[in-house]
Design a protein around this motif. Structure first.
Motif, mmCIF file in Angstrom:
data_model
loop_
_atom_site.group_PDB
_atom_site.id
_atom_site.type_symbol
_atom_site.label_atom_id
_atom_site.label_comp_id
_atom_site.label_asym_id
_atom_site.label_seq_id
_atom_site.Cartn_x
_atom_site.Cartn_y
_atom_site.Cartn_z
ATOM 1 N N GLN A 23 0.855 -1.186 0.000
ATOM 2 C CA GLN A 23 0.000 0.000 0.000
ATOM 3 C C GLN A 23 0.893 1.239 0.000
ATOM 4 O O GLN A 23 1.834 1.324 0.778
ATOM 5 C CB GLN A 23 -0.895 0.038 1.238
ATOM 6 N N PRO A 24 0.622 2.199 -0.867
ATOM 7 C CA PRO A 24 1.441 3.420 -0.852
ATOM 8 C C PRO A 24 1.223 4.193 0.451
ATOM 9 O O PRO A 24 0.181 4.076 1.090
ATOM 10 C CB PRO A 24 0.915 4.222 -2.052
ATOM 11 N N GLU A 25 2.231 4.940 0.835
ATOM 12 C CA GLU A 25 2.131 5.780 2.022
ATOM 13 C C GLU A 25 0.993 6.776 1.821
ATOM 14 O O GLU A 25 0.738 7.229 0.705
ATOM 15 C CB GLU A 25 3.431 6.561 2.223
ATOM 16 N N LEU A 26 0.314 7.106 2.904
ATOM 17 C CA LEU A 26 -0.697 8.152 2.826
ATOM 18 C C LEU A 26 0.017 9.484 2.726
ATOM 19 O O LEU A 26 0.986 9.736 3.444
ATOM 20 C CB LEU A 26 -1.598 8.132 4.064
ATOM 21 N N SER A 27 -0.455 10.333 1.872
ATOM 22 C CA SER A 27 0.101 11.673 1.722
ATOM 23 C C SER A 27 -0.443 12.562 2.830
ATOM 24 O O SER A 27 -1.333 12.162 3.587
ATOM 25 C CB SER A 27 -0.308 12.239 0.361
ATOM 26 N N HIS A 28 0.091 13.743 2.941
ATOM 27 C CA HIS A 28 -0.453 14.731 3.875
ATOM 28 C C HIS A 28 -0.748 16.044 3.153
ATOM 29 O O HIS A 28 -1.211 16.989 3.759
ATOM 30 C CB HIS A 28 0.517 14.981 5.032
ATOM 31 N N GLU A 29 -0.492 16.073 1.857
ATOM 32 C CA GLU A 29 -0.624 17.315 1.104
ATOM 33 C C GLU A 29 -2.082 17.630 0.785
ATOM 34 O O GLU A 29 -2.836 16.773 0.349
ATOM 35 C CB GLU A 29 0.182 17.230 -0.183
ATOM 36 N N LEU A 30 -2.443 18.876 1.034
ATOM 37 C CA LEU A 30 -3.755 19.391 0.659
ATOM 38 C C LEU A 30 -3.537 20.428 -0.428
ATOM 39 O O LEU A 30 -2.579 21.197 -0.368
ATOM 40 C CB LEU A 30 -4.450 20.036 1.858
ATOM 41 N N THR A 31 -4.424 20.468 -1.398
ATOM 42 C CA THR A 31 -4.321 21.442 -2.479
ATOM 43 C C THR A 31 -5.202 22.636 -2.149
ATOM 44 O O THR A 31 -6.411 22.484 -1.935
ATOM 45 C CB THR A 31 -4.776 20.817 -3.818
ATOM 46 N N LYS A 32 -4.573 23.804 -2.094
ATOM 47 C CA LYS A 32 -5.340 25.025 -1.850
ATOM 48 C C LYS A 32 -6.136 25.329 -3.114
ATOM 49 O O LYS A 32 -5.595 25.301 -4.217
ATOM 50 C CB LYS A 32 -4.395 26.181 -1.521
ATOM 51 N N VAL A 33 -7.436 25.597 -2.955
ATOM 52 C CA VAL A 33 -8.236 25.906 -4.144
ATOM 53 C C VAL A 33 -7.867 27.298 -4.638
ATOM 54 O O VAL A 33 -7.639 28.212 -3.838
ATOM 55 C CB VAL A 33 -9.756 25.775 -3.880
ATOM 56 N N SER A 34 -7.785 27.437 -5.950
ATOM 57 C CA SER A 34 -7.355 28.713 -6.516
ATOM 58 C C SER A 34 -8.408 29.803 -6.354
ATOM 59 O O SER A 34 -8.091 30.978 -6.221
ATOM 60 C CB SER A 34 -6.995 28.542 -7.996
ATOM 61 N N LYS A 35 -9.669 29.393 -6.362
ATOM 62 C CA LYS A 35 -10.767 30.340 -6.193
ATOM 63 C C LYS A 35 -11.661 29.795 -5.080
ATOM 64 O O LYS A 35 -12.129 28.663 -5.151
ATOM 65 C CB LYS A 35 -11.549 30.447 -7.506
ATOM 66 N N VAL A 36 -11.865 30.598 -4.051
ATOM 67 C CA VAL A 36 -12.694 30.159 -2.932
ATOM 68 C C VAL A 36 -14.107 29.881 -3.432
ATOM 69 O O VAL A 36 -14.700 30.693 -4.150
ATOM 70 C CB VAL A 36 -12.705 31.223 -1.807
ATOM 71 N N ILE A 37 -14.633 28.707 -3.084
ATOM 72 C CA ILE A 37 -15.941 28.259 -3.546
ATOM 73 C C ILE A 37 -16.833 28.022 -2.333
ATOM 74 O O ILE A 37 -16.406 27.385 -1.366
ATOM 75 C CB ILE A 37 -15.813 26.936 -4.330
ATOM 76 N N ALA A 38 -18.063 28.509 -2.384
ATOM 77 C CA ALA A 38 -19.010 28.244 -1.306
ATOM 78 C C ALA A 38 -19.382 26.761 -1.320
ATOM 79 O O ALA A 38 -19.715 26.207 -2.368
ATOM 80 C CB ALA A 38 -20.260 29.104 -1.469
ATOM 81 N N ALA A 39 -19.295 26.141 -0.163
ATOM 82 C CA ALA A 39 -19.661 24.727 -0.044
ATOM 83 C C ALA A 39 -21.181 24.598 -0.154
ATOM 84 O O ALA A 39 -21.921 25.343 0.488
ATOM 85 C CB ALA A 39 -19.171 24.172 1.287
ATOM 86 N N SER A 40 -21.640 23.658 -0.960
ATOM 87 C CA SER A 40 -23.075 23.432 -1.120
ATOM 88 C C SER A 40 -23.677 22.906 0.173
ATOM 89 O O SER A 40 -23.088 22.054 0.832
ATOM 90 C CB SER A 40 -23.333 22.409 -2.230
#
Length: 176
Positions: A23-40
């Protein structure tokens, strides 16, 4: 007969140990969204058959995780989600796990087999309507939503959510 049974047990243990190592190692990286989006907003039932409305969590930072019991990386990240929920239990933070298409009884049985019973909210997206609204293309997919209800970060694939880099991001969002 006993030799064959012992050999079968040893072979099974070897295969499962080998599979876990692959099993590959779990990452810890989160991608910052380029444009803030309202969560539905959405309203779904939790494990206690109570209706949970996402907008009721406004004012809290929310880790919104789309998952299924049949998904190996989903299962592997559950312990880190629980540690994260425990770490920030007294802060304006909440982990919400949206199970995809599975029967609540199956999920309840699955959580009963975990080392620790999750204290984070598990809710059921039986028709994947919320997943569609959030453009989920694979499991697990996770969004980090700020206190104003805006999606700020995204992760596709398994993560170690209590990694120091993720904790730093969550603390920053809580402080805003």
């Amino acid at each position: 007969m006993k030799k064959h049974l012992l050999l079968l047990v040893l072979l099974t243990l070897t295969i499962s140990t080998h599979a876990e190592r692959q099993q590959p190692e779990l990452s810890h990286e989160l991608t910052k969204v380029s444009k803030v989006i309202a969560a539905s907003d959405f309203e779904l039932q939790n494990m206690d058959e109570e209706n949970i409305k996402f907008s009721d969590y406004r004012g809290k930072v929310v880790l919104l995780n789309f998952w299924a019991t049949w998904c190996p990386p989903c299962v592997r990240e559950i312990p880190s989600m629980e540690r994260l929920q425990q770490k920030f239990a007294k802060d304006n933070f909440k982990v919400i796990a949206l199970n995809q298409t599975e029967d609540p009884d199956k999920v309840f049985a699955f959580t009963g087999q975990l080392e620790l019973d999750p204290t984070f909210e598990i809710i059921f997206d039986r028709e994947s309507t919320v997943a569609q609204a959030y453009a989920v293309r694979g499991l697990p997919t996770t969004y980090l939503v700020d206190k104003k209800g805006n999606i700020r970060y995204r992760a596709v694939g398994g993560r170690e959510f209590d990694h120091p880099e993720v904790l730093k991001i969550i603390r920053q969002l809580i402080a805003e």
